[in-house]
Design a protein around this motif. Structure first.
Motif, mmCIF file in Angstrom:
data_model
loop_
_atom_site.group_PDB
_atom_site.id
_atom_site.type_symbol
_atom_site.label_atom_id
_atom_site.label_comp_id
_atom_site.label_asym_id
_atom_site.label_seq_id
_atom_site.Cartn_x
_atom_site.Cartn_y
_atom_site.Cartn_z
ATOM 1 N N ILE A 113 0.821 -1.364 0.000
ATOM 2 C CA ILE A 113 -0.018 0.107 0.020
ATOM 3 C C ILE A 113 0.757 1.186 0.097
ATOM 4 C CG2 ILE A 113 -1.642 -1.061 1.090
ATOM 5 C CD1 ILE A 113 -1.279 0.369 3.929
ATOM 6 N N MET A 114 0.532 2.310 -0.392
ATOM 7 C CA MET A 114 1.342 3.460 -0.497
ATOM 8 C C MET A 114 0.399 4.872 0.043
ATOM 9 S SD MET A 114 0.540 4.127 -4.875
ATOM 10 C CE MET A 114 1.635 5.880 -4.810
ATOM 11 N N ASP A 115 1.411 5.656 0.166
ATOM 12 C CA ASP A 115 0.844 6.764 0.808
ATOM 13 C C ASP A 115 0.122 7.654 -0.230
ATOM 14 O OD1 ASP A 115 0.662 8.467 3.397
ATOM 15 O OD2 ASP A 115 2.809 7.835 3.588
ATOM 16 N N LEU A 116 -1.158 8.079 0.019
ATOM 17 C CA LEU A 116 -1.993 8.898 -0.753
ATOM 18 C C LEU A 116 -2.086 10.346 0.039
ATOM 19 C CD1 LEU A 116 -3.303 9.031 -3.507
ATOM 20 C CD2 LEU A 116 -5.485 8.407 -2.429
ATOM 21 N N VAL A 117 -1.195 11.074 -0.809
ATOM 22 C CA VAL A 117 -1.455 12.952 0.074
ATOM 23 C C VAL A 117 -2.104 13.606 -0.881
ATOM 24 C CG1 VAL A 117 0.232 14.407 1.248
ATOM 25 C CG2 VAL A 117 0.928 11.922 0.797
ATOM 26 N N VAL A 118 -3.467 13.837 -0.781
ATOM 27 C CA VAL A 118 -4.258 14.572 -1.388
ATOM 28 C C VAL A 118 -4.844 15.744 -0.709
ATOM 29 C CG1 VAL A 118 -4.651 12.703 -3.124
ATOM 30 C CG2 VAL A 118 -6.326 13.042 -1.240
ATOM 31 N N ASN A 119 -4.583 15.938 0.491
ATOM 32 C CA ASN A 119 -5.249 16.986 1.094
ATOM 33 C C ASN A 119 -4.506 18.425 0.601
ATOM 34 O OD1 ASN A 119 -6.722 18.440 3.561
ATOM 35 N ND2 ASN A 119 -4.506 19.254 3.679
ATOM 36 N N HIS A 120 -3.249 18.207 0.210
ATOM 37 C CA HIS A 120 -2.492 19.371 -0.334
ATOM 38 C C HIS A 120 -1.604 18.815 -1.471
ATOM 39 C CE1 HIS A 120 -0.686 17.481 3.362
ATOM 40 N NE2 HIS A 120 0.309 17.773 2.495
ATOM 41 N N THR A 121 -0.878 20.094 -1.992
ATOM 42 C CA THR A 121 0.204 19.701 -3.061
ATOM 43 C C THR A 121 1.330 20.598 -2.401
ATOM 44 O OG1 THR A 121 -0.154 21.486 -4.406
ATOM 45 C CG2 THR A 121 -1.504 19.411 -4.664
ATOM 46 N N SER A 122 2.529 20.253 -3.181
ATOM 47 C CA SER A 122 3.524 21.205 -3.086
ATOM 48 C C SER A 122 3.342 22.424 -3.865
ATOM 49 C CB SER A 122 4.973 20.673 -3.915
ATOM 50 O OG SER A 122 5.896 21.486 -4.051
ATOM 51 N N PRO A 123 3.620 23.750 -3.474
ATOM 52 C CA PRO A 123 3.552 25.016 -4.119
ATOM 53 C C PRO A 123 4.353 24.744 -5.626
ATOM 54 C CG PRO A 123 5.167 25.230 -2.387
ATOM 55 C CD PRO A 123 4.477 23.979 -1.883
ATOM 56 N N GLU A 124 5.156 23.878 -5.447
ATOM 57 C CA GLU A 124 5.976 23.585 -6.875
ATOM 58 C C GLU A 124 4.977 22.915 -7.997
ATOM 59 O OE1 GLU A 124 8.789 25.216 -7.577
ATOM 60 O OE2 GLU A 124 8.496 26.077 -5.743
ATOM 61 N N HIS A 125 3.989 22.249 -7.367
ATOM 62 C CA HIS A 125 2.958 21.256 -8.345
ATOM 63 C C HIS A 125 2.455 22.609 -9.527
ATOM 64 C CE1 HIS A 125 -0.093 18.817 -9.855
ATOM 65 N NE2 HIS A 125 0.346 17.982 -9.222
ATOM 66 N N ALA A 126 2.382 22.040 -10.825
ATOM 67 C CA ALA A 126 2.130 22.619 -11.886
ATOM 68 C C ALA A 126 0.510 23.273 -11.778
ATOM 69 C CB ALA A 126 2.208 21.901 -13.195
ATOM 70 N N TRP A 127 -0.092 22.573 -10.870
ATOM 71 C CA TRP A 127 -1.721 22.932 -10.775
ATOM 72 C C TRP A 127 -1.626 24.008 -10.030
ATOM 73 C CZ3 TRP A 127 -3.630 17.665 -8.427
ATOM 74 C CH2 TRP A 127 -3.590 16.758 -9.257
ATOM 75 N N PHE A 128 -0.710 24.080 -8.989
ATOM 76 C CA PHE A 128 -0.760 25.389 -8.053
ATOM 77 C C PHE A 128 -0.033 26.667 -8.826
ATOM 78 C CE2 PHE A 128 1.266 28.372 -5.017
ATOM 79 C CZ PHE A 128 -0.045 28.804 -4.253
ATOM 80 N N LYS A 129 0.976 26.187 -9.462
ATOM 81 C CA LYS A 129 1.630 27.581 -10.272
ATOM 82 C C LYS A 129 0.541 28.030 -11.244
ATOM 83 C CE LYS A 129 6.384 25.914 -10.010
ATOM 84 N NZ LYS A 129 7.608 25.450 -10.966
ATOM 85 N N SER A 130 -0.140 27.290 -11.808
ATOM 86 C CA SER A 130 -1.184 27.823 -12.665
ATOM 87 C C SER A 130 -2.333 28.534 -12.140
ATOM 88 C CB SER A 130 -1.706 26.813 -13.658
ATOM 89 O OG SER A 130 -2.826 27.183 -14.511
ATOM 90 N N SER A 131 -2.516 28.029 -10.924
ATOM 91 C CA SER A 131 -3.726 28.571 -10.129
ATOM 92 C C SER A 131 -3.266 29.905 -9.582
ATOM 93 C CB SER A 131 -4.158 27.856 -8.875
ATOM 94 O OG SER A 131 -4.917 28.308 -8.279
ATOM 95 N N ALA A 132 -2.031 30.006 -9.208
ATOM 96 C CA ALA A 132 -1.451 31.448 -8.751
ATOM 97 C C ALA A 132 -1.139 32.509 -9.715
ATOM 98 C CB ALA A 132 -0.129 30.982 -7.944
ATOM 99 N N SER A 133 -0.853 31.864 -11.061
ATOM 100 C CA SER A 133 -0.355 32.870 -11.990
ATOM 101 C C SER A 133 -1.354 33.427 -12.808
ATOM 102 C CB SER A 133 0.603 32.380 -12.879
ATOM 103 O OG SER A 133 0.129 31.157 -13.644
#
Length: 527
Positions: free
Chosen positions: A134-154
């Motif tokens: 089994i693997m960690d699923l970390v979906v509450n948040h992302t890194s600020p370096e994630h492409a989704w967040f960079k697009s969201s911020a810009s």
């Protein structure tokens, strides 16, 4: 640090009383999406011993000092010999941090750890040994370096803007439910929701595209052969702010989302095992999560078993567990599986909490490995590795040998474990902590009531002896742990219900005429 047994009992009884109200408030005890019955899920997924691995610290296959997936594959024989039947991998996705809980690509593999093909090889080799991954699923948040967040911020008008939560620079900032600090972080002339330290931006699960993407991520890894997930920060999807802690609406939204997630997962693989991190002292808050999840880590039980071992004083843990499990069973349609542990990557290592006392460590392990459900062992726990926060020092390199060893990781120096007896040394010593873990894990395989049975209280007059029954329909056993440095001699209850010694951790355990003699720091299973 250690609470009185009476105080613990009172708190646990209060928790039990609160749970009925929670069940009514949050509703739903059946998992209508599951194609398996609760008992089938419990028999199939319960009773396994899991082993938590921080990949970076475990075993290095290429000589760069960083643990990797190939390194784990090379050590599957070690895990199989120990008796492990499941592995929980801490985050393996690309991330700018050493720990990986700030993901930049949910479909990728951290290049420090290898490639997707390396991961597929690990899954294949583990499956051949009947070891679930089994693997960690970390979906509450992302890194600020994630492409989704960079697009969201810009791009305030772009596709990903609503994937996160934004407020204006002058808007009031509420307090985080997770940390007690401001819940929004500054970014340019705006602020984004990020309840955890480290500038981690929270995903917006009110947005349908986010929910769909998370279900797609889970399906991707299940289709590769992952057996399930450990869900990080499960209660913080909607419990973002301090006022959400007591909000029935926030709790209900959390459960509704995870119900939706479970239904999607079951369409891919109804056998998926999911264990959640719902870090809370209140069983009333934990219980509702056992509808969408099979298990939730039992932090209260971890503390209790450690207190018992350290204080050489027994609590009646079976009394509280029996009653809590009864409600959990009803809320989960009997699919609930206990998830006991002693320490993990977020807590001080249990050997440090026990001040390095080997006898106490063995008794903590004995309690853990005779508990119901799926016990979780943190890597290195079986050799008595130590460590106290900050987090880096509870995640030190696994000690394979005290000699030069090509698989040894060196990602950080061993502040606590430079002198820890290695795997190599302890495997040669029949009285080592490693050998004790291996012995107790084998008990679980040999005695079905330890593997699959419920836990029931058993009255005994000795304050240093933990006693409880483990029961299936076909088998009933009595488990006894002498936590003290003194021999314990006592009569069993006046029937001859238990008259055979099935297993003992020491040679001089005696059962005769309903009387038991337990040597210091010993465990026995009677039938």
């Amino acid at each position: 640090m250690f609470a009185e047994i009476t105080r613990r009992a009172a708190v646990l009884l209060l928790m039990i009383g609160m749970m009925a109200a929670a069940a009514v408030a949050l509703g739903g005890c059946s998992n209508e999406e599951a194609s398996l019955s609760g008992e089938e899920i419990r028999q199939e997924s319960g009773g396994k011993v899991y082993y938590e691995i921080f990949v970076r610290a475990f075993h290095d296959s290429d000589g760069d000092g960083i643990g990797d997936l190939r390194g784990i594959t090379k050590k599957l024989d070690y895990l199989e010999e120990l008796g492990v039947e499941g592995i929980w991998l801490m985050p393996i996705h690309p991330s700018p941090s050493y720990h990986g809980y700030d993901v930049t690509d949910f479909y990728g593999i951290n290049p420090d750890y290898g490639t997707l093909d390396d991961f597929k090889d690990l899954l294949k080799e583990a499956s051949e040994r009947d070891i679930t991954v089994i693997m960690d699923l970390v979906v509450n948040h992302t890194s600020p370096e994630h492409a989704w967040f960079k697009s969201s911020a810009s791009d305030p008008n772009g596709k990903y803007r609503k994937w996160y939560k934004w407020i204006g620079p002058s808007d009031p900032v509420p307090i985080s439910a997770a940390t007690g600090y401001p819940a929004y972080k500054e970014y340019g002339d705006s602020k984004y929701l990020g309840i955890f330290p480290g500038s981690l931006p929270d995903l917006n699960f009110d947005h349908a595209e986010v929910r769909a993407e998370v279900k797609k991520i889970a399906a991707f890894w299940l289709e590769l052969g992952v057996g399930g997930f450990r869900i990080d920060a499960a209660k913080h999807i909607y419990e973002d702010l301090e006022e959400d802690k007591t909000s029935k609406e926030a709790a209900a939204k959390n459960i509704a989302w995870w119900d939706e997630f479970r239904a999607a997962v079951n369409k891919v693989n109804p056998h998926t095992y999911i264990v959640s991190e719902v870090w809370d002292d209140s069983a009333a808050k934990i219980g509702p999560y056992l509808k969408p999840f099979n298990s939730s880590f039992n932090f209260n039980l971890a503390n209790e078993m450690t207190w018992n071992a350290s204080g050489e004083s027994a609590s009646n843990l079976a009394f509280s567990l029996d009653r809590i499990h009864g409600l959990y069973d009803r809320m989960s349609s009997s699919s609930f599986i206990e998830a006991p542990f002693l320490s993990n990557h977020d807590t001080n290592r249990v050997m440090s909490e026990l001040n390095g006392n080997l006898d106490h460590a063995k008794m903590a392990a004995s309690q853990l490995l005779t508990m119901p459900g799926n016990p979780f062992i943190y890597y290195g726990e079986e050799i008595g590795m130590q460590g106290k926060k900050p987090d880096e020092y509870i995640r030190e390199p696994m000690i394979w040998s005290q000699k030069k060893y090509e698989g040894q990781t060196t990602w950080i120096s061993n502040k606590y474990n430079a002198l820890t007896a290695s795997v190599e040394d302890q495997m040669k010593d029949s009285d080592s902590l490693y050998s004790h873990y291996r012995k107790l894990i084998q008990w679980r395989k040999d005695i079905d009531a330890l593997r699959h049975g419920d836990i029931k209280p058993y009255s005994i007059s000795h304050a240093a002896v933990v006693a409880f029954r483990r029961e299936t329909e076909k088998e009933k056993v009595l488990v006894l742990h002498n936590l003290s440095r003194k021999e314990q001699l006592f009569q069993l209850e006046d029937s001859n219900e238990f008259d055979t010694l099935l297993a003992g951790s020491k040679d001089n355990i005696i059962l005769s005429n309903n009387q038991v003699t337990l040597p210091p720091y010993s465990s026995a299973v009677l039938e």
